[in-house]
Design an enzyme around this catalytic site. Structure first.
Site, PDB file in Angstrom:
ATOM      1  NE  ARG A 221      -2.075  -8.584   6.087  1.00 54.65           N
ATOM      2  CZ  ARG A 221      -2.913  -7.868   6.829  1.00 54.65           C
ATOM      3  NH1 ARG A 221      -3.447  -6.752   6.342  1.00 54.65           N
ATOM      4  NH2 ARG A 221      -3.246  -8.254   8.037  1.00 54.65           N
TER       5      ARG A 221
ATOM      6  CG  MET B  38     -37.770 -30.891 -10.826  1.00 52.92           C
ATOM      7  SD  MET B  38     -38.744 -29.527 -11.432  1.00 52.92           S
ATOM      8  CE  MET B  38     -40.148 -30.304 -12.155  1.00 52.92           C
TER       9      MET B  38
ATOM     10  CG  ASP C 201     -33.965 -29.916 -16.459  1.00 53.59           C
ATOM     11  OD1 ASP C 201     -34.336 -30.941 -15.853  1.00 53.59           O
ATOM     12  OD2 ASP C 201     -34.729 -29.223 -17.164  1.00 53.59           O
TER      13      ASP C 201
ATOM     14  CG  ASN D  92      -0.275   0.096   2.528  1.00 54.15           C
ATOM     15  OD1 ASN D  92       0.571   0.975   2.710  1.00 54.15           O
ATOM     16  ND2 ASN D  92      -0.606  -0.786   3.464  1.00 54.15           N
TER      17      ASN D  92
ATOM     18  CB  CYS E 123      -5.574  -1.769  11.416  1.00 49.09           C
ATOM     19  SG  CYS E 123      -6.205  -0.877  10.008  1.00 49.09           S
TER      20      CYS E 123
ATOM     21  CG  HIS F 208      -8.248  -2.774   4.475  1.00 50.43           C
ATOM     22  ND1 HIS F 208      -7.146  -3.195   5.192  1.00 50.43           N
ATOM     23  CD2 HIS F 208      -8.521  -3.781   3.612  1.00 50.43           C
ATOM     24  CE1 HIS F 208      -6.766  -4.382   4.773  1.00 50.43           C
ATOM     25  NE2 HIS F 208      -7.584  -4.764   3.804  1.00 50.43           N
TER      26      HIS F 208
END
Ligand code: NAD
Length: 587
Positions: A82, A532, A552, A14, A256, A160
């Protein structure tokens, strides 16, 4: 919280980290973190997660996941740096007794960093744009049964949601409007009245004033300008500043560094005895397809063979599913909702056919899907696994019978489930070349064809069973022929519309359900082909961990069958005859 024993700025994911690579001080981080810890201790009980070398950001526990009641949705991190944290957080949640859910592979979600509950309304505010995937919001809404309002983050410094948005008590909101796009600001303004919105200045925003923790009107944050403090005081909040600039170097601050956890009442599961055969106590727990654990004598025990719409009975410390009708006097039936957790499976990875997990695909993707299914079937066969096919008579009408018979011959099918009709029409085709009187080669009705299916039923009845007719050399090809010749077990469940029926059709429905359940035991994959009625029956008795593929022509049927709680189910809207022929070509 997690102590910053291994905290550092070792990589950059970041803009805050860009200018601070290898610039952090562990001593200063420790000192600041201890201050925060001791301050928060005055308001709350704090659990600690053990720090780990090589995971400097583990200290930011807000990103462990999102906790709601006794459920934890563990994070799926976007950056490789991370990703090593996720198993540690998951393990912690499980040890604490949370019901843990995960986002499917490829859908990133960074926990309480990007998802914040409103403090007065039943809303989950969720951010996307940098870390969490917008699709995670849809899954959260479904999983937690809560309204999710998605906010688009547009400033990379506020990557964030919790870096720029903090719902407070009494309906207040502390936030930085410039971090959001126009539409998101409009959403915020439509849900939070102006007098409750506390927008922060650039200066406060870049000091992470919004990355705050509130305990009954006390707000703990890194720092706030005098103007912001005044505003907070006016709204009856009491801000406490704890310098956390060492963590700002990594792009985090007070909020955080914490994950808010509601108290999980780890109370044991409760049981009540059955007093009337076939009748459960009022408050009985009704099962789902998911793996279920119950807390009994301080241990979580997994319920054997989960299925839908049953009760759970505890026999000699073994919880197992039992249908209402099978309950006996004295059975200990699980009641209420405490001491019970369900585990929702994660969709398999792209290499394992989950590339379109829970999706319903039409033409464009059919060929791709068939390739994947062929490789899945091959892999199950080659490792000695189990594929169960559920098939309706349309398989024969659409000319797919030969391809299905070949799948059986070639070892791709380990059990067949159907009704009276698939067997009747299969044998009619084998003996007379028609299905319900229609010539399958030319597509026209043949003279006297309307009697064909009855003739077949009559013939098989004369021999006493399909196997006997095959033994006598009367039936020499087809799906039923290949099942019997290759010792593939089958179960034909009766219905009210059956003609005959064939001697092999089980008209006692309770027995037919038991036969189906027996053949489904240990299945790796269930292939549902245009029936079905039988597919829904099978869907209810198959655990969510078993993969399903539903074919189907009617999209509504495919959606209904694919959307029964299994993340490993795929649906394909196509003609079943075409599907089987293409699948046969791929195999
Ligand atoms: P169903 O209605 O449960 O399922 C049929 C499915 O096939 C539907 O979902 C439909 O959308 C789908 N379908 C139709 N055309 C298709 C195509 N070209 N490609 C793919 N899918 C297509 O009916 P069912 O399973 O056929 O039968 C229900 C019950 O009735 C069964 O027990 C069956 O044995 C019985 N039945 C008996 C007889 C008989 O005894 N003569 C005849 C018919 C059905």
């Amino acid at each position: 919280m997690c102590s910053p024993d291994h905290f550092s700025v070792d990589y950059t994911i970041n803009p805050w980290m860009d200018n601070n690579l290898h610039q952090s001080s562990i001593d200063r981080a420790q000192y600041q973190w201890q201050n925060l810890y001791h301050t928060l201790q005055q308001f709350s009980q704090i659990d600690l997660l053990k720090s780990q070398p090589g995971l400097p950001d583990l200290v930011f526990t807000a990103n462990a996941g999102l906790v709601y009641g006794d459920r934890a949705v563990v994070s799926r991190f976007q950056y490789a740096e991370r990703q090593g944290e996720a198993p540690i957080f998951k393990d912690w949640f499980e040890t604490q007794g949370y019901t843990v859910s995960e986002m499917p592979e490829g859908i990133h979600f960074e926990g309480a960093g990007d998802a914040l509950f409103d403090r007065t309304q039943a809303i989950l505010w969720a951010g996307y744009g940098f870390r969490s995937d917008f699709r995670s919001h849809l899954l959260l809404a479904k999983l937690l049964e809560i309204e999710v309002l998605s906010l688009h983050l547009i400033n990379p410094h506020f990557y964030h949601l919790d870096t720029c948005f903090c719902p407070l008590s009494d309906g207040y909101l502390l936030y930085y409007p410039a971090a959001f796009d126009e539409n998101s600001n409009a959403i915020i303004e439509s849900r939070i009245p102006q007098e409750k919105r506390i927008p922060v200045s650039d200066e406060d925003a870049y000091q992470f004033a919004c990355n705050a923790i509130e305990f009954s009107k006390t707000i703990v944050l890194n720092c706030a300008s005098d103007a912001l403090k005044d505003q907070l005081h006016q709204a009856q909040f009491n801000p406490i500043e704890i310098p956390l600039d060492e963590f700002l170097k990594s792009g985090g601050s007070a909020k955080c560094l914490t994950l808010e956890l509601p108290t999980v009442p780890n109370q044991p599961a409760q049981f009540q005895l059955v007093t009337q055969p076939g009748v459960a106590p009022d408050d009985f727990y009704a099962t789902t397809l998911y793996t279920t654990d119950i807390l009994h004598e301080s241990h979580w025990i997994t319920v054997e063979s989960p299925r839908m719409d049953a009760t759970i009975v505890l026999t000699d410390k073994h919880p197992h599913c039992k249908l209402l009708r099978d309950l006996e006097v004295g059975d200990r039936v699980l009641i209420g909702s405490q001491g019970i957790r369900t585990r929702i499976p994660t969709a398999h990875t792209a290499t394992d056919f989950g590339f379109m997990a829970s999706g319903v695909s039409s033409e464009r993707r059919v060929e791709l899907a068939i390739d994947q299914i062929a490789s899945e079937l091959r892999s199950i066969r080659d490792r000695g696994g189990k594929t169960v096919v559920v098939a309706g008579p349309v398989v024969i009408h659409t000319g797919g019978g030969a391809a299905l018979a070949k799948l059986i011959r070639d070892g791709y099918v380990q059990a067949l489930l159907g009704g009276n009709a698939i067997a009747v029409h299969d044998i009619e085709q084998s003996l007379l070349g028609t299905a319900l009187g229609i010539d399958l080669t030319h597509g026209n009705a043949v003279q006297g064809g309307h009697r064909h299916h009855l003739k077949v039923i009559n013939l098989i009845r004369r021999y006493g069973s399909i196997a006997n007719a095959i033994e006598a050399g009367i039936v020499t090809s087809g799906i039923m022929y290949d099942c019997i010749r290759n010792s593939i077990p089958f179960a034909l469940a009766g219905s009210i519309r059956d003609d005959g029926p064939l001697p092999d059709t089980q008209m006692d429905l309770i027995q037919a359900q038991a036969d189906y359940a027996k053949l489904l035991e240990g299945a790796d994959l269930v292939l549902m082909l245009s029936s079905m009625l039988h597919s829904i029956g099978v869907g209810n008795m198959t655990p969510a961990s078993v993969k399903r593929i539903c074919i189907d022509i009617n999209p509504a049927v495919v959606t209904k069958l694919s959307d029964r709680g299994s993340l490993d189910s795929i649906g394909i809207v196509t003609d079943v005859g075409l599907f089987l022929r293409l699948l046969g070509d791929r195999l």
